[in-house]
Design a protein around this motif. Structure first.
Motif, PDB file in Angstrom:
ATOM      1  N   ASN A  75       0.838  -1.297   0.037  1.00 39.61           N
ATOM      2  CA  ASN A  75       0.027  -0.032   0.003  1.00 39.61           C
ATOM      3  C   ASN A  75       0.950   1.111   0.110  1.00 39.61           C
ATOM      4  O   ASN A  75       0.488   2.218  -0.780  1.00 39.61           O
ATOM      5  CB  ASN A  75      -0.752  -0.214   1.060  1.00 39.61           C
ATOM      6  N   SER A  76       2.007   1.246   0.587  1.00 37.83           N
ATOM      7  CA  SER A  76       2.891   2.380   0.764  1.00 37.83           C
ATOM      8  C   SER A  76       3.494   2.443  -0.783  1.00 37.83           C
ATOM      9  O   SER A  76       3.574   3.772  -1.145  1.00 37.83           O
ATOM     10  CB  SER A  76       4.023   2.147   1.581  1.00 37.83           C
ATOM     11  N   ALA A  77       3.911   1.513  -1.254  1.00 38.72           N
ATOM     12  CA  ALA A  77       4.434   1.769  -2.624  1.00 38.72           C
ATOM     13  C   ALA A  77       3.461   2.184  -3.574  1.00 38.72           C
ATOM     14  O   ALA A  77       3.660   2.879  -4.696  1.00 38.72           O
ATOM     15  CB  ALA A  77       4.985   0.300  -2.958  1.00 38.72           C
ATOM     16  N   GLU A  78       2.114   1.672  -3.512  1.00 42.79           N
ATOM     17  CA  GLU A  78       1.104   2.091  -4.402  1.00 42.79           C
ATOM     18  C   GLU A  78       0.652   3.618  -4.319  1.00 42.79           C
ATOM     19  O   GLU A  78       0.481   4.396  -5.340  1.00 42.79           O
ATOM     20  CB  GLU A  78      -0.212   1.327  -4.049  1.00 42.79           C
ATOM     21  N   TYR A  79       0.871   4.294  -3.174  1.00 45.46           N
ATOM     22  CA  TYR A  79       0.789   5.530  -2.985  1.00 45.46           C
ATOM     23  C   TYR A  79       2.011   6.581  -3.201  1.00 45.46           C
ATOM     24  O   TYR A  79       1.879   7.821  -3.418  1.00 45.46           O
ATOM     25  CB  TYR A  79      -0.015   5.816  -1.495  1.00 45.46           C
ATOM     26  N   ALA A  80       3.101   5.965  -2.760  1.00 45.68           N
ATOM     27  CA  ALA A  80       4.369   6.963  -2.563  1.00 45.68           C
ATOM     28  C   ALA A  80       4.487   7.625  -3.982  1.00 45.68           C
ATOM     29  O   ALA A  80       4.482   8.788  -4.048  1.00 45.68           O
ATOM     30  CB  ALA A  80       5.611   6.153  -2.077  1.00 45.68           C
ATOM     31  N   GLY A  81       4.438   7.096  -5.045  1.00 43.49           N
ATOM     32  CA  GLY A  81       4.728   7.747  -6.290  1.00 43.49           C
ATOM     33  C   GLY A  81       3.648   8.666  -6.685  1.00 43.49           C
ATOM     34  O   GLY A  81       4.088   9.774  -7.157  1.00 43.49           O
ATOM     35  N   VAL A  82       2.683   8.373  -6.397  1.00 45.02           N
ATOM     36  CA  VAL A  82       1.503   9.454  -6.720  1.00 45.02           C
ATOM     37  C   VAL A  82       1.707  10.532  -6.110  1.00 45.02           C
ATOM     38  O   VAL A  82       1.597  11.648  -6.490  1.00 45.02           O
ATOM     39  CB  VAL A  82       0.183   8.796  -6.629  1.00 45.02           C
ATOM     40  N   LEU A  83       1.877  10.393  -4.608  1.00 46.98           N
ATOM     41  CA  LEU A  83       1.883  11.610  -3.799  1.00 46.98           C
ATOM     42  C   LEU A  83       3.421  12.471  -4.050  1.00 46.98           C
ATOM     43  O   LEU A  83       3.103  13.782  -3.917  1.00 46.98           O
ATOM     44  CB  LEU A  83       1.939  11.076  -2.278  1.00 46.98           C
ATOM     45  N   ILE A  84       4.391  11.774  -4.260  1.00 50.63           N
ATOM     46  CA  ILE A  84       5.525  12.391  -4.757  1.00 50.63           C
ATOM     47  C   ILE A  84       5.403  13.236  -5.778  1.00 50.63           C
ATOM     48  O   ILE A  84       5.912  14.320  -6.151  1.00 50.63           O
ATOM     49  CB  ILE A  84       6.758  11.360  -4.684  1.00 50.63           C
ATOM     50  N   GLY A  85       4.691  12.653  -6.959  1.00 50.89           N
ATOM     51  CA  GLY A  85       4.455  13.230  -8.223  1.00 50.89           C
ATOM     52  C   GLY A  85       3.504  14.586  -7.826  1.00 50.89           C
ATOM     53  O   GLY A  85       3.827  15.484  -8.198  1.00 50.89           O
ATOM     54  N   LEU A  86       2.562  14.484  -6.831  1.00 53.28           N
ATOM     55  CA  LEU A  86       1.679  15.570  -6.512  1.00 53.28           C
ATOM     56  C   LEU A  86       2.473  16.755  -5.703  1.00 53.28           C
ATOM     57  O   LEU A  86       2.384  17.689  -6.230  1.00 53.28           O
ATOM     58  CB  LEU A  86       0.626  15.245  -5.764  1.00 53.28           C
ATOM     59  N   PHE A  87       3.462  16.279  -4.734  1.00 56.04           N
ATOM     60  CA  PHE A  87       4.269  17.073  -4.254  1.00 56.04           C
ATOM     61  C   PHE A  87       5.173  17.842  -5.266  1.00 56.04           C
ATOM     62  O   PHE A  87       5.484  19.328  -5.021  1.00 56.04           O
ATOM     63  CB  PHE A  87       5.085  16.455  -3.103  1.00 56.04           C
ATOM     64  N   LEU A  88       5.624  16.971  -6.252  1.00 55.04           N
ATOM     65  CA  LEU A  88       6.526  17.857  -7.364  1.00 55.04           C
ATOM     66  C   LEU A  88       5.755  18.753  -8.178  1.00 55.04           C
ATOM     67  O   LEU A  88       6.303  19.835  -8.385  1.00 55.04           O
ATOM     68  CB  LEU A  88       7.095  16.768  -8.022  1.00 55.04           C
ATOM     69  N   LEU A  89       4.634  18.423  -8.642  1.00 49.67           N
ATOM     70  CA  LEU A  89       3.916  19.468  -9.224  1.00 49.67           C
ATOM     71  C   LEU A  89       3.431  20.629  -8.406  1.00 49.67           C
ATOM     72  O   LEU A  89       3.442  21.922  -8.855  1.00 49.67           O
ATOM     73  CB  LEU A  89       2.284  18.591  -9.587  1.00 49.67           C
ATOM     74  N   THR A  90       3.186  20.528  -7.155  1.00 50.05           N
ATOM     75  CA  THR A  90       2.872  21.706  -6.348  1.00 50.05           C
ATOM     76  C   THR A  90       4.328  22.440  -6.205  1.00 50.05           C
ATOM     77  O   THR A  90       3.937  23.607  -6.392  1.00 50.05           O
ATOM     78  CB  THR A  90       2.500  20.973  -4.819  1.00 50.05           C
ATOM     79  N   GLY A  91       5.342  21.908  -6.076  1.00 48.57           N
ATOM     80  CA  GLY A  91       6.496  22.664  -6.042  1.00 48.57           C
ATOM     81  C   GLY A  91       6.540  23.362  -7.372  1.00 48.57           C
ATOM     82  O   GLY A  91       7.145  24.621  -7.385  1.00 48.57           O
ATOM     83  N   LEU A  92       6.331  22.883  -8.375  1.00 48.89           N
ATOM     84  CA  LEU A  92       6.298  23.542  -9.618  1.00 48.89           C
ATOM     85  C   LEU A  92       5.366  24.793  -9.835  1.00 48.89           C
ATOM     86  O   LEU A  92       5.831  25.611 -10.122  1.00 48.89           O
ATOM     87  CB  LEU A  92       6.174  22.584 -10.934  1.00 48.89           C
ATOM     88  N   VAL A  93       4.199  24.546  -9.272  1.00 45.88           N
ATOM     89  CA  VAL A  93       3.085  25.532  -9.307  1.00 45.88           C
ATOM     90  C   VAL A  93       3.423  26.799  -8.361  1.00 45.88           C
ATOM     91  O   VAL A  93       3.310  27.854  -8.833  1.00 45.88           O
ATOM     92  CB  VAL A  93       1.774  24.889  -9.030  1.00 45.88           C
ATOM     93  N   TYR A  94       4.347  26.425  -7.335  1.00 48.47           N
ATOM     94  CA  TYR A  94       4.413  27.431  -6.449  1.00 48.47           C
ATOM     95  C   TYR A  94       5.966  27.719  -6.651  1.00 48.47           C
ATOM     96  O   TYR A  94       6.693  28.377  -5.508  1.00 48.47           O
ATOM     97  CB  TYR A  94       4.321  26.834  -5.011  1.00 48.47           C
ATOM     98  N   ALA A  95       6.760  27.585  -7.672  1.00 51.01           N
ATOM     99  CA  ALA A  95       8.144  27.994  -7.835  1.00 51.01           C
ATOM    100  C   ALA A  95       8.104  29.277  -7.701  1.00 51.01           C
ATOM    101  O   ALA A  95       7.495  30.176  -8.346  1.00 51.01           O
ATOM    102  CB  ALA A  95       8.486  27.458  -9.049  1.00 51.01           C
ATOM    103  N   GLY A  96       9.087  29.863  -6.719  1.00 51.97           N
ATOM    104  CA  GLY A  96       9.349  31.246  -6.447  1.00 51.97           C
ATOM    105  C   GLY A  96       8.194  32.015  -5.467  1.00 51.97           C
ATOM    106  O   GLY A  96       8.306  33.168  -5.169  1.00 51.97           O
ATOM    107  N   ARG A  97       7.318  31.090  -5.126  1.00 51.69           N
ATOM    108  CA  ARG A  97       6.206  31.637  -4.107  1.00 51.69           C
ATOM    109  C   ARG A  97       6.208  30.811  -2.926  1.00 51.69           C
ATOM    110  O   ARG A  97       6.538  29.748  -2.971  1.00 51.69           O
ATOM    111  CB  ARG A  97       4.948  31.859  -4.767  1.00 51.69           C
ATOM    112  N   ASP A  98       5.896  31.478  -1.862  1.00 49.14           N
ATOM    113  CA  ASP A  98       5.571  30.739  -0.490  1.00 49.14           C
ATOM    114  C   ASP A  98       4.247  29.685  -0.676  1.00 49.14           C
ATOM    115  O   ASP A  98       3.063  30.070  -1.440  1.00 49.14           O
ATOM    116  CB  ASP A  98       5.294  31.712   0.398  1.00 49.14           C
ATOM    117  N   LEU A  99       4.497  28.610  -0.063  1.00 49.18           N
ATOM    118  CA  LEU A  99       3.379  27.438  -0.073  1.00 49.18           C
ATOM    119  C   LEU A  99       2.203  27.908   0.493  1.00 49.18           C
ATOM    120  O   LEU A  99       1.225  27.566   0.233  1.00 49.18           O
ATOM    121  CB  LEU A  99       4.058  26.065   0.497  1.00 49.18           C
ATOM    122  N   GLY A 100       2.470  28.588   1.354  1.00 50.04           N
ATOM    123  CA  GLY A 100       1.318  29.157   2.571  1.00 50.04           C
ATOM    124  C   GLY A 100       0.903  27.922   3.306  1.00 50.04           C
ATOM    125  O   GLY A 100       1.363  26.933   3.391  1.00 50.04           O
ATOM    126  N   LEU A 101       0.286  28.493   4.286  1.00 45.62           N
ATOM    127  CA  LEU A 101      -0.112  27.593   5.451  1.00 45.62           C
ATOM    128  C   LEU A 101      -1.087  26.267   5.239  1.00 45.62           C
ATOM    129  O   LEU A 101      -0.829  25.142   5.361  1.00 45.62           O
ATOM    130  CB  LEU A 101      -0.919  28.328   6.566  1.00 45.62           C
TER     131      LEU A 101
END
Length: 136
Positions: A54-80
């Protein structure tokens, strides 16, 4: 890239690798070598396999989501809100894995698994929607 996204991604990788290692240790301890041999829902081998799987099934998807989040918020604060979501999702994955390992049997829901799953689903969906709205 935001530090919190990198840390939480690394934690998901570490969790998956630790669960893989625990599965190997349990496999040796229980002498359950064949991959389909573990069938007892109360046994340590099936619990270890499902926690890792189960951990392996979700890790890739979530890491991908975190990376997308980083790209979208590049140069900006993530916010609370985004920061709390990322930490909550990562914590939920840890709780979910613990729930697999400490449950009496996989046939009955364990509160840690339930909370971990719910926070993963709702938190992941919320974060994905925030990212989507941010780029539109």
């Amino acid at each position: 890239m935001h530090t919190i996204l990198i840390i939480c991604s690394a934690i998901l990788v570490i969790l998956t690798l630790l669960l893989a290692f625990w599965t190997s240790i349990t496999r040796a301890r229980t002498k359950t070598i064949a991959y389909d041999a573990a069938t007892d829902p109360a046994g340590p081998m099936l619990k270890a396999q499902r926690a890792h799987g189960n951990s392996a099934e979700y890790a890739g998807v979530l890491i991908g989501l975190f990376l997308l989040t980083g790209l979208v918020y590049a140069g900006r604060d993530l916010g609370l809100t985004v920061t709390i979501l990322v930490i909550a999702i990562t914590t939920a994955r840890i709780l979910h894995a613990i729930g697999f390992l400490v449950c009496v049997t996989l046939e009955r829901p364990h509160p840690l698994k339930a909370v971990g799953a719910l926070v993963t689903y709702l938190g992941g969906l919320a974060l994905a929607l925030i990212v989507l709205v941010k780029v539109l």
